[in-house]
Each structure stands twice: as C-alpha cells, then as structure tokens.
Motif scaffolding. Sequence first.
Motif, PDB file in Angstrom:
ATOM      1  N   GLU A 146     -17.761   1.734 -15.343  1.00 14.15           N
ATOM      2  CA  GLU A 146     -18.852   2.146 -16.232  1.00 14.15           C
ATOM      3  C   GLU A 146     -19.598   0.964 -16.822  1.00 14.15           C
ATOM      4  N   MET A 175     -16.244   6.207 -22.848  1.00 12.99           N
ATOM      5  CA  MET A 175     -16.571   4.793 -22.682  1.00 12.99           C
ATOM      6  C   MET A 175     -17.360   4.255 -23.877  1.00 12.99           C
ATOM      7  N   ALA A 194     -14.769   3.638 -26.388  1.00 10.74           N
ATOM      8  CA  ALA A 194     -13.982   2.467 -26.014  1.00 10.74           C
ATOM      9  C   ALA A 194     -14.730   1.184 -26.340  1.00 10.74           C
ATOM     10  N   ARG A 195     -16.022   1.140 -26.081  1.00 13.06           N
ATOM     11  CA  ARG A 195     -16.819  -0.057 -26.399  1.00 13.06           C
ATOM     12  C   ARG A 195     -16.733  -0.383 -27.884  1.00 13.06           C
ATOM     13  N   PRO A 202     -11.900  -4.374 -19.741  1.00 14.52           N
ATOM     14  CA  PRO A 202     -11.888  -4.222 -21.201  1.00 14.52           C
ATOM     15  C   PRO A 202     -11.615  -5.525 -21.955  1.00 14.52           C
ATOM     16  N   PHE A 249     -13.269   1.880 -17.072  1.00 12.96           N
ATOM     17  CA  PHE A 249     -14.113   1.062 -17.941  1.00 12.96           C
ATOM     18  C   PHE A 249     -14.926   0.064 -17.119  1.00 12.96           C
ATOM     19  N   SER A 304      -8.646   0.918 -17.409  1.00 11.90           N
ATOM     20  CA  SER A 304      -9.342  -0.326 -17.073  1.00 11.90           C
ATOM     21  C   SER A 304     -10.259  -0.140 -15.874  1.00 11.90           C
ATOM     22  N   TYR A 350     -14.568  -7.790 -21.770  1.00 10.30           N
ATOM     23  CA  TYR A 350     -15.639  -7.260 -22.615  1.00 10.30           C
ATOM     24  C   TYR A 350     -15.393  -7.630 -24.077  1.00 10.30           C
TER      25      TYR A 350
END
Length: 399
Positions: free
Chosen positions: A383, A347, A350-351, A388, A380, A377, A391
Amino acid sequence: MDAIVGRHCGAAPALPSASVLAGPSPMGPPVTLTSLAGQVDVGEDLVGGGERSAARVERLLISEVLVMAPVCVRLVELRMLDKTNFLRESSTMAIDHLSEVLDLIEVRGQISSAFAVRGQWVTQSVIASPLKLSVMVRGRCRLSTDGLDVPIEMEAGDVAVLTGRSWLRAEGGAGDGPLVEFAPEAGDYALRIGGADFAVDDVVLGGHVELNPAGAALLTQALPPVTRIRASDTAAPALRTCVDRLVQEVTGERMGASFAVRQHAQLLILEVLRAYLDQAELSPGWLRALTDDRLRPALTLMHGEPGRSWGLEELARAAAMSRTSFAVRFRSVAGVPPLTYLNSWRMLLARRALRDDDIRIGALAAQLGYTSESAFSTAFKREVGEAPLRYRYRLRQAS
C-alpha cells in the motif's frame, strides 16, 4: 408544589402531581399539598402570633419536610433517568467519518497571500502544493491554469480549488491605466499593490492545503482538477464568514493574527469541502462513500472495529441489503470492493500509529486484524511502498 420543591430539591422541570411522585408514605396514605394545607390554618396562626403560632409553624415545616422527602428522592431518580437517556442517545449518534479521515490525513489549511490591487492587473505563480485555493474576495477576475481550456470567470465571493495543477494565472480589474503585473510572495498577507485599499479595490486571497502523502493521494483522487464554489451557492454564507474573518486578521495587524489565520484557514478548507460535497455529483471514491446514507452502517462497523475480520455477509446485513446488492453498490460508490476499502482504512491507521506512537510492529499488526507481523508488513509495503519500520524511521528522521 413548585415553591416547596424549589426550597427542598432545587429548581426542577414540570413533573406529575405530588401524590403520584411521593408514592406510598411510611406515615400513611399519600399526602398532597392540599391535604397538608387543610391540617392548619397558617394565615390565622401567623396573624395570631405568640408561642402557639411559632409552635404550629415549626410543626408545619417538619411535616412538610417529611412529606416532601420521597418527592425529592423521586426527583433525583427522574433526573438520573433523564441523564441516562441523554447518554444513551448520544452514544447512538452517527459517527463523523469525514472528521476521522481529515484528522488521519492531517489536513492543514494555510493562507499564503492576500493582496489588494487597483486598475488592470495580472499575476501568475507556480503551484507547489497538491491543493491550491484562490478566493475572489472583492471584484472580478479570470483564472487560468494548466489543463483548463477556458478561463474561469471569478466574481466576488467565489472560491476556486485547483487539484494537482502546476501554475495559476489571474487577471482582472478595469480602467485605462497601465497593466500592473506582480507576483505575491508566500507570506505577503496584506500586500497593497499601488496603494490599493482592501475596503474598496479588488482583493484576492490565496492559500493551499498541506497534507501527508496519504492525504495527497486521497484528495487528488477524489477532487476534480478545478472546482469552483460560487457565491450564489447554498454554502456561500458560511464561506463568506470564514473569508471575512481571514481578511480582517491578515489586514488588522492584531496580536495573535498568525494563530488566528491558521484556525480560520482550517475552517475555510472544511467549508469548501462541505460546499463541494453538497453541490456536485461526486465521482466514485472515499468522499462519496462517506456521504452515502445506505453504506454508512457498514462503514461505521469497519471504522469502529478495523481489527475485526469482517465478512461481506455481516457488512451487507448492517446495511440492510443482500450480499450481492451491497457489493455492487459499495464498488460503484467507493470505487473499490468493501474489503479493499477496509484494508486502506487499516493502512491509514497504521501510518498514524507508526508516525506518532512507539508501538511494536507485531502488536500493531494484531490490533489491525492481521494474523502475523509478516502479513501486515507485506500489506503495508504494497500500500505505502516501503516496510513499516523503514516508514517510521524516515518520518522520525524528517521531523
């Protein structure tokens, strides 16, 4: 030997004898410098002069080059071998997991104020950042904050880190004069209260750590409410060097000072974290996991290939532990099971990808080891608290 090698091949480290290096010569048995010198009395010919000397010297040089050619080739091979070994050793060096995480959570040290004050003094301020730094550069003070029953006695060279606190009060100084009260504003990098001198009076440096939301959550979870690094600790010399350079920059009014302050503040944050890691019995969490030698091989696998479907058996084998022992140790050190840690690491990656890249969500999901875009998704959102795409859109709008 060394003189000839230097002339034909460049400077070289100490090597075995020429007869070993040259190997079988196409012109006969291996020729060494000793046997070469025996073929001609160089000193006699040179002293004699004339055409015979010139011809003999020319033949000697040609013979020398022919003899040393295999030596030069072997030297090149040895140097290439040395380089290969160096690359092999470099590739097996331990990965710096702490640097990886600090980059991902965008740790940025900032100096907000620096002041010198004479006599009795007191200052109080609101803390707006998750991590606040207070450095007692010179003198002494008593530091108070919410959640602290007894003030901390700060001496010259001490550093305090306040995590998740809302206010800070510091009081110090001596003398019979009136109490001086002041509140430094952000950006007061060289504030002199009452004409105080940075070289002789009490000096305090204030700063904070900027983090992305993930970093704020990680560090506030990993650090205690108040941490003090004493000037007497083993990390003090490195900290003192950073502090001294910062004070020089904030008071020197030199060109590029703002840039220099940012860089030294970064190093100060790193040295504070290093000092904390060295001095304390860490609570379970990611900081403790990153410093655990027995778990490092398994962490290296997860950090290096986050998209792989790691099983507990593989990770335990890498750590040279049984599956049960590994699971128990990992949870006691990291505070979470291994695969939960792996998901959190994914994660964080991913961020960063959603923030900095234009990668499609489906491609990102595949890279991180999820079987489908919807599975990624869902993970994410669980978390991070939002989908996504949402975000990414929010961060792009904010920037």
